[in-house]
Every structure is written in structure tokens, then in C-alpha cells.
Write an enzyme that holds these catalytic residues in place. Structure first.
Site, short mmCIF file in Angstrom:
data_model
loop_
_atom_site.label_atom_id
_atom_site.label_comp_id
_atom_site.label_asym_id
_atom_site.label_seq_id
_atom_site.Cartn_x
_atom_site.Cartn_y
_atom_site.Cartn_z
N ASP A 1 5.74 -0.55 7.15
CA ASP A 1 5.69 0.39 6.04
C ASP A 1 6.30 1.73 6.39
OD1 ASP A 1 4.61 -1.25 4.12
OD2 ASP A 1 2.54 -0.81 4.67
N GLU B 1 0.80 -1.22 0.00
CA GLU B 1 0.00 0.00 0.00
C GLU B 1 0.83 1.27 0.00
OE1 GLU B 1 0.21 -1.66 4.20
OE2 GLU B 1 -0.22 -2.39 2.21
N ASP C 1 11.80 18.06 -33.54
CA ASP C 1 12.06 17.02 -32.54
C ASP C 1 10.84 16.73 -31.67
OD1 ASP C 1 14.84 16.81 -33.21
OD2 ASP C 1 15.20 18.66 -32.10
N ASP D 1 20.01 14.81 -31.20
CA ASP D 1 20.37 15.58 -32.38
C ASP D 1 21.84 15.94 -32.30
OD1 ASP D 1 20.47 17.53 -30.46
OD2 ASP D 1 19.13 18.93 -31.45
N ASN E 1 1.84 -4.24 9.77
CA ASN E 1 2.04 -3.73 8.42
C ASN E 1 2.35 -2.24 8.43
OD1 ASN E 1 2.01 -4.99 5.82
ND2 ASN E 1 0.34 -3.61 5.25
N ASN F 1 4.41 -14.02 4.95
CA ASN F 1 3.50 -13.93 6.09
C ASN F 1 2.16 -14.58 5.80
OD1 ASN F 1 5.35 -12.66 7.69
ND2 ASN F 1 4.51 -10.60 7.43
N ASP G 1 15.71 19.94 -29.45
CA ASP G 1 15.26 21.27 -29.05
C ASP G 1 14.43 21.99 -30.10
OD1 ASP G 1 17.17 21.75 -30.94
OD2 ASP G 1 18.39 23.09 -29.71
#
Length: 906
Positions: A745, A331, A652, A373, A741, A716, A648
Site C-alpha cells: 500500500d 484500506e 443558474d 449558459d 499489505n 492472494n 453565474d
């Protein structure tokens, strides 16, 4: 020659590939129609063009201009607008994992609105989405603010009324309309597509459209011109000036034939706005996300069914199943990814790199092909005099001196090559040009003769008779100058120009052309009699002195930067609109193995499979148009490569958009900067190398989190399956699983600040959903072995073998499970031996220690009873230490075997 091996076998086009091809065809169709329309204006006489536009040389009245502005709209091209803040906010939360968590939180709230798990999940979702939204919102607003600081105007001839005299006004470019008469001078931007009515000595820089570094000469045009032969490419028409280009020298007057989206520039830009194609990063996240979700969809129903059948309490089994679903879901992945990307963006900003789209950082790390380029990237984007040669190809200061005199004394606006000659003399100490000469007259340059001459007084007398000596010095295109020569300077002597000698000097010029140099010839003549004025007819019986050869020189650090990228596993391919000889010369100078240069038109007849094969074995593409550039990028992607594109210009923009990571510079045209994901404040490949390292670090830390979380959570849940089948009570309460958890986390939030082993950064890294699934299945069950060992210890040693003692069992497994998950961070973060050969960064060490201390404290804390914990006996901890040491030893052993078998770890 650079050969690329497909990263993956050729297979069906990736998602979005067909749509991308359709967009490319649509873009090509728009550009072709715009080109055909412009070609018609080029072929028709100027007077007729004015009539068709209902315009005149005197210009429009202010009232007519206002009506046309209302009818045709502002003279702006379509560009990508920043979405509304609320849309950006919603998009920041559009993630499969967040969707799963929102669904689970809703189910938990429906079961029990007071469940603390609802708050825990809500905090996870909120922090992750808001962090991502703020970073992208801030970047977008900064880009918009910069754009508003610039207002560009142009000189337009208009009248107050129908009977009034014309006056030249400076008006904003977005207010230019079809039929306007625009006046151009050196340094002006071309505000729209123009049909030239009058022009003199006009040179236009078209690099933004064509990629050609040197300015292009336009024809000297008169008001009564008859047009030119129709061309299929308006960029090559010598009586058209196109939006997006600029005047480098000369003057002109032109009538506007197209504005905004109807211009050649706008036809290419219009189809670039809108939804962007799926990149390598997007596809990778999607595959990994759905892999983990599939695991969850399989495991959670099994856990729910086993617990319901064995325990008989289906409500409790349902809540436990939700807790298991949360445990299986990484999560914090959106948050960790966002934190990784945000940290990478900050680090890159310190290196003068602006990240517009956060996902581009990981694509930069995964990039294994960089298409770039030539002009301004490999070269300095300026013209220099590379060499000055006599008729045998040897350097000769006399040639430089005569070239300098021609450039120095001409009175017109000096072009880039004149300035390059002057600069070279300033640098060459051995060349001294004193007051021996003074100006008499000049014959200006024109595009029919393609040369210019100056006549100088040598400031001396001949034979003591007081007769001045006038010397003509002519400089121009080799063919035109050579046709006027009757003699050559050969090692200090003047000799007749024979046919054999003419062939010899022509070959010298051609050899330099083949090296990618622009060559001019220099010739002189001592005039028979002195007079005050001279004409074109006097450019005759010249003596060829030698040649001046010009080049846009390679950057001093380009070769080192390219080698550094190669060492990092990135193949560099040059894709330029410039000619093949110049491209080959520059590439060779910077150490690129050029091989066979492929021209853009050669790719048009190839199908997709043939182009993929050609792109894999080709290093340099030249004379490539915008559609061809984008197609080359897609061909490389179809072979499984992660492609970056550095450019540029408007030519392109399509390739920048289609690439996995589009890279531009702050001096680029607006549409190129909008199409890019990353903007360099300095057009320097060395900066890119640092960005690649940062991208790989970011990617590595993200993969760490996914593999740590997926493998430990899978282990787990596997342990839960075993315990649920054989133990008469819940092996752990749902709230315990959520707390475990959450603590784990939170400890993982330091992952973005971890360091990566040097070996990991040496080659490109890419998403591998199959590899993640294999890692999960191979490494995850290791923790289950020691979870089950702890079950046996708690059951047999500490007597936690009944429902009355289930809290002791659950508390013991909670601590062992949390500590083993925390230790796995250090086992997985490196392929080396943790703590000995590779140590984590101090933020990771601190968060690890805090997680361990929290896990040990909770069963003894005031919160213990509300969470279902009981204090553990002292004798538990020696067993815990033994289990954890055995766990680390086995994991390191299996890590070695895994790397030996699969050749990879992270």
C-alpha cells in the site's frame, strides 16, 4: 443536431432522485408564491403600496428602521454555511472502508492491545481522513475570507424623527428593511425587491435572474401612478426592480416591498441550502465500496472456517481471518483518492481553477454532457455594433456616421448601444467625423416613444446667405422610427417611402432580428428653419437612412474550445434564459449545430420520460427559467449521463447544485458560487478543457489503484484458500499478511503522480462497479496460479513440507507474493506493454523499486525473527525470477484477450 445515446438503460431513478424532484417542486412553489406577491404590488397604485407598508415618500425614521430590522431580520438570503470544523473532521472519516478498518482494528486490539497491526491500521485511517479534512477545511475558509472583504451599500432616504426633513444615507445592504425608500442611479445594485415610485430612463440588467444579456427598460413612473396590469412573472414587470439585478442607466426611487428570504431572489436561494444531492462520484464510490465489502464478507468466513477446521486452532484462525479481511480491503483507497483529488486541486489551481469540493475533480473527468449558459461563456458579455446597413441590407458608412453623431452629441448617460457605436467609429478608419457639426438641441429618450433625437448645426451656410442648416438625427426602435418616415435614402438619393419600399425595409430589419441581432433604425431630417429649441412634434417627415445591428459577440476562442471539448467526448448544450433568436445566432457562430431550439415553457407540459428524450436530441434551450434548467439537468442524469453545468446567475443556482459538477466564475453572484463545486477565475471554456484532462487523469489513477489492489488481494486470498485446504500449517502468519499489505500500500501512494496514456484521456470515464468485479475475478486468479506454483516449489524443491519448516515456506511465499503484487502495478496501469510501450512516472518507478528491495531485505533483516521470517537459500532466487517472468507473460496475454472481449481495461 447533437444526439445523445443513453449511457445506461432507462431504469429506476437513482438514489435521491425522488427527493431531488420534491426539492425542485418545493423550490418552484416558493418562487411562485413570491412572484404572486410581487405581482400584486406591481398591479396596485404606488400610493396604496406605500400605505400597505406603512411608509411614505419621505422614508422611515431611524427608530422605525431599527424596529423593522429586528422584526424582519437582516436583508440576506439563505446560503450554505461552512460546517463547524469538528463536523468536517468527522465527515472526512465517514467512509465504508474506514469503517471496516476501524472495526478490524478494534477487534485486533480487543484480542491483543500490543498487536502491531492495530498501529498499522490506525495510521492508515488517520492519514487518510486528516488529509481530506485539511484540503476541504482550507478551501472553505478561503472562500469565507474572500466574502468578508466585500461590503456593499445603497442609498436610503431616512429621517431623524417624525418631524424632520428626509436625508439620504449610505447604509449596508443587509440593513435595508421593508418600507425603506431607496434611490437608484447607474451602477447601483438593487438591494431588495422594490416597487418603483418614480423613475426616468431606467434600464436594469437582469441577466442574473433572466439570462437576457441586454438591459431591460423599466417604465417611466410617477408618484401617483396607478400600477400596471398584473403579470405572472415579476421579472417582466416594468415597475418592479428585483434583488440581484443592477441599474445600467437612468434614475429611480423605489419602496422596499420584500427583503432577504422573502424576495424573489431569496425564494430561489432559500431552498438551495442544505444537503446536496448524490452525484455520479458519490454513487460510484458507494457501489464500488459495497461490491468489495460483499466480497470480503463472503471470503473471510470461508477462510476462517477452513483454517479452523483443518488446523484446529480457532484463535489463530480468527486472527488470520482478520488479516485476510484487511488484505481484501483496499484500506488505502480513501487516502489514495484524497491524494489524487488534492493533487488534482493543486494542478487546477495553477490553471486558475478553484476546487471547492474535491469530489468534483473526478466528476469533471467523467462529464460527458456540459450544459452552459450563453452570456459571458460563449460570448464576451459586452454589446458591439455588428453591422450598419442601408435600406437594402448593405453596409454603408453614412449610416454609421449618422448613428455616431446621434450617440456622440446626446447629453444624457450613454447606454451600452451608444457606447458600442462610438467604439466602432473609433475602430473604423474610413469614417471621419470632424468639427462640421455642433449641438443645438436634443429630444431625450423615453420609453413611450422608444427613440431619441439630436439636432445639430451643420456649421455651414446655405446659398451664401448666412442661414444655418439644422439637421435632426433620430435613432430608436424600428417600428417607432419607421412610422415617422416619409422618405428613404436609396443609394445616395432621397426617394419617397412607398408601401412596397416600406415592406422591403421592414423585412431587412426582421431578417437581422432573426439572426439574433438587436436592430435600431436611424433617420434624419433637414429642418425648414433654424431655431434654438425643438420638441417631439418636430420628429416628423423623417428620411430613413438605415439600420444599426448590435450583438453580444462570440469569444474569439469559443469555437476552438467547444471543438476541443467535443473531441474529448463531451456534448455541449446551451441552456440560456435569453431569447431563442440571439441564442441560435451565437451558437451558430461558434460552430454548434443548433437544430431546433426548444423554449423553456415547452418543457413544462412534458413528463420525465418525454423530457429525457427531448433533452437527448436538443442542443439549444432558450428562455429557460431556473426550475426548467434544473429539470433539464436531472433529465440528462436520468439517462445515465454525467452532467456539468456552467453558470453565474441566481437563475443558474438550482442547476449548479443538481449537476454532477457545478461550475461557476469568481464574478458570479454569491449564491451561484456557493452552489458550484468548481470556480473558474476566468470564464473560459479553454480552462475547462484542461480541467477535464486533469479530472480524467485523477479518475484513471484512482481506478488503477482499485483494480490493482482488488485483483491482487483477491488472488492472494484465493491462494490462501487453496493453501489452507491442503497445507497442514498457516501458509502465512497474520503479521506477515499485514506487513505485506502495508509495504504494497505504501508503494501505491505514488499512484496519484502517475501519468495516463493519451488514449485513455480521449473520452469520458465513469464508475463501473460491475466492471471492477469482473476485472477482479478474471485477472486476480492469475497470481494464484503462480502462488500455487511457488507452493509446489517450496514444498518439493526446498523441503518446506512440515510445521518445522513452515517459516521457510512462509518467507518464500511472502517475497513472491509481494513482488508479484508490485509487478502487477505496471501490468495493470496501462493497456499497452509495460516498460516497452508505456512507462510509469518516476515516482511510481522509485516506489516500486523500494517495495521490491524491502520485500527482499525483510527475511534477512534484524526484524526477521520477530516477524517470523527466515533467510532464504540462494537457489530460491532463480526459481523466483522464472515464476515472475512467467507471471508477467501470462498476464500480458490474458490482458490482450480481456481487452479484445470486453473492449476496456481501466
Amino acid at each position: 443536431m447533437t444526439m445523445l445515446t443513453p449511457r445506461t438503460p432507462t431504469k429506476l431513478a437513482p438514489p435521491g432522485q425522488g427527493r431531488r424532484e420534491r426539492k425542485a417542486a418545493e423550490r418552484q412553489g416558493r418562487t411562485r408564491l413570491a412572484g404572486e406577491r410581487l405581482a400584486g404590488f406591481s398591479a396596485r397604485p404606488g400610493v396604496r403600496v406605500l400605505q400597505e407598508l406603512d411608509a411614505s415618500l419621505s422614508g422611515l425614521t431611524h427608530a422605525e428602521a431599527a424596529l423593522r430590522l429586528e422584526r424582519h431580520g437582516a436583508n440576506v438570503v439563505a446560503h450554505e454555511r461552512a460546517p463547524r470544523w469538528w463536523f468536517q473532521l468527522a465527515k472526512a472519516f465517514w467512509n465504508p472502508f474506514i469503517g471496516v478498518l476501524v472495526f478490524l482494528a478494534a477487534v485486533m486490539w480487543w484480542q491483543d492491545p500490543a498487536d502491531p497491526g492495530v498501529v498499522i491500521l490506525s495510521v492508515m485511517v488517520g492519514v487518510s481522513g486528516l488529509l481530506r479534512f485539511w484540503q476541504e477545511f482550507r478551501s472553505g475558509r478561503a472562500a469565507e475570507a474572500l466574502k468578508k472583504l466585500v461590503t456593499t451599500t445603497c442609498a436610503v432616504q431616512r429621517r431623524a424623527g417624525s418631524g424632520c426633513a428626509p436625508t439620504t444615507f449610505e447604509v449596508p445592504m443587509d440593513q435595508v428593511v421593508p418600507g425603506d425608500v431607496v434611490k437608484l442611479a447607474a451602477g447601483d445594485l438593487i438591494p431588495a425587491d422594490l416597487r418603483l415610485i418614480t423613475s426616468k430612463d431606467l434600464m436594469v440588467g437582469q441577466a442574473a435572474l433572466s439570462g437576457e444579456s441586454l438591459p431591460v427598460a423599466k417604465a417611466d413612473t410617477r408618484a401617483q401612478d396607478l400600477g400596471q396590469s398584473e403579470t405572472t412573472d415579476p421579472v417582466e414587470a416594468d415597475n418592479l426592480c428585483l434583488m440581484g439585478t443592477s441599474v445600467t442607466s437612468g434614475t429611480a426611487t423605489g419602496v422596499v416591498v420584500a427583503t432577504g428570504g422573502h424576495t424573489y431572489f431569496g425564494s430561489m436561494a432559500g431552498s438551495l441550502a442544505g444537503e446536496r444531492p448524490q452525484t455520479n462520484f458519490d454513487n460510484g464510490v458507494r457501489k464500488v465500496s459495497f461490491l468489495l465489502i460483499r466480497f470480503m464478507l463472503v471470503m473471510v468466513p470461508v477462510v476462517f472456517a477452513i483454517n479452523g477446521l483443518t488446523k484446529g486452532d480457532w484463535d489463530e484462525a480468527f486472527l488470520f481471518g482478520i488479516a485476510v479481511a484487511v488484505g481484501l480491503t483496499p484500506e488505502m483507497l480513501p487516502l489514495v483518492v484524497s491524494a489524487n483529488l488534492a493533487r488534482g486541486a493543486v494542478a487546477m489551481s495553477e490553471r486558475k481553477v478553484v476546487v471547492k469540493r474535491l469530489n468534483a475533480i473526478q466528476n469533471l473527468g467523467a462529464m460527458d454532457v456540459l450544459c452552459t449558459d450563453k452570456t459571458g461563456t460563449l460570448t464576451e458579455d459586452r454589446i458591439v455594433l455588428d453591422r450598419y446597413l442601408d435600406v437594402h441590407g448593405d453596409e454603408d458608412n453614412e449610416v454609421l456616421e449618422y448613428g455616431y453623431l446621434n450617440s456622440h452629441f446626446q447629453t444624457g448617460l450613454k447606454n451600452l448601444m451608444d457606447q458600442a457605436v462610438i467604439n466602432r467609429v473609433d475602430e473604423a478608419e474610413e469614417v471621419v467625423v470632424d468639427a462640421r457639426f455642433s449641438m443645438v438641441d436634443e429630444i431625450p429618450f423615453d420609453f413611450a416613444r422608444r427613440r431619441m433625437s439630436v439636432v445639430l448645426d451643420r456649421n455651414s451656410v446655405v446659398g451664401g446667405l448666412g442661414r444655418p442648416e439644422h439637421v435632426m438625427i433620430t435613432k430608436g426602435a424600428v417600428e417607432e422610427v419607421l412610422d415617422l418616415c416619409t422618405h428613404v435614402r436609396d443609394r445616395g438619393e432621397t426617394v419617397e417611402l412607398t408601401d412596397q419600399l416600406r415592406w422591403h425595409v421592414t423585412r431587412i430589419a426582421e431578417d437581422n432580428n432573426r439572426r439574433g441581432l438587436r436592430v435600431l433604425a436611424v433617420a434624419t431630417r433637414t429642418m425648414d428653419g433654424a431655431r434654438s429649441t425643438y420638441c417631439v412634434a418636430d420628429e416628423d417627415r423623417l428620411t430613413l437612412v438605415g439600420f444599426l445591428a448590435f450583438l453580444d459577440p462570440p469569444k474569439a476562442d469559443a469555437a476552438r474550445a467547444l471543438q476541443a471539448l467535443t473531441d474529448k467526448g463531451i456534448a455541449v448544450k446551451v441552456v440560456t434564459g435569453d431569447n431563442d433568436l440571439v441564442a441560435a445566432r451565437v451558437c451558430a457562430d461558434v460552430g454548434i449545430d443548433v437544430g431546433h431550439v426548444v423554449l423553456g415553457p415547452e418543457t413544462d407540459s412534458l413528463d420525465d420520460a418525454a423530457l429525457r428524450a427531448l433533452a437527448a436530441r436538443t442542443t439549444v434551450f432558450a428562455k429557460v427559467n431556473p426550475v426548467q434548467k434544473a429539470r433539464i439537468v436531472r433529465a440528462l442524469q436520468a439517462d445515465g449521463h454525467t452532467v456539468g453545468f456552467l453558470g453565474d446567475g441566481i437563475n443558474d443556482a438550482a442547476a449548479l447544485r443538481d449537476a454532477d459538477v457545478g461550475i461557476s466564475v469568481d464574478t458570479a453572484v454569491d449564491i451561484a458560487k456557493e452552489s458550484a463545486d468548481i470556480i473558474l477565475l476566468e470564464k473560459d471554456l479553454t480552462v475547462l478543457e484542461q480541467g477535464v484532462i486533469q479530472g480524467r487523469t485523477t479518475f484513471g489513477n484512482t481506478i488503477k489503484y482499485i483494480k490493482m489492489t482488488a485483483s491482487s488481494n483477491f488472488g492472494n486470498v484465493f491462494s490462501v484458500l487453496v493453501a489452507s485446504a491442503f497445507i497442514p500449517f498457516q501458509p502465512m502468519l497474520a503479521i506477515m499478511l499485514l506487513v505485506q499489505n502495508l509495504v504494497y500500500d505504501i508503494a501505491q501512494l505514488a499512484t496519484p503522480w502517475d501519468r495516463m496514456d493519451e488514449e485513455y484521456l480521449r473520452r469520458p470515464r465513469n464508475w463501473d462497479a460491475k466492471g471492477i468485479g469482473r476485472f477482479m475475478v478474471c485477472i486476480g486468479p492469475i497470481s494464484s496460479i503462480f502462488d500455487i506454483a511457488m507452493f509446489v516449489i517450496m514444498w518439493n524443491v526446498f523441503g518446506a513440507d512440515s510445521e518445522a519448516n513452515q517459516a521457510l515456506f512462509q518467507s518464500g511465499w511472502f517475497i513472491e507474493g509481494l513482488l508479484s503484487q508490485t509487478l502487477i502495478v505496471h501490468m495493470i496501469r496501462t493497456r499497452k506493454i509495460p516498460f516497452v510501450q508505456s512507462r510509469a512516472s518516476w515516482p511510481v518507478m522509485v516506489m516500486t523499486i523500494l517495495a521490491v528491495l524491502t520485500g527482499l531485505y525483510l527475511p534477512f533483516s534484524p526484524l526477521a525473527s520477530s516477524l517470523g521470517f527466515v533467510a532464504l537459500p540462494t537457489g530460491y532466487f532463480p526459481w523466483l525470477i522464472g515464476v515472475l517472468l512467467a507471471y508477467c507473460t501470462l498476464t500480458q496475454l490474458l490482458k490482450t484477450l480481456y481487452i479484445r472481449k470486453f473492449g476496456t481495461w481501466l
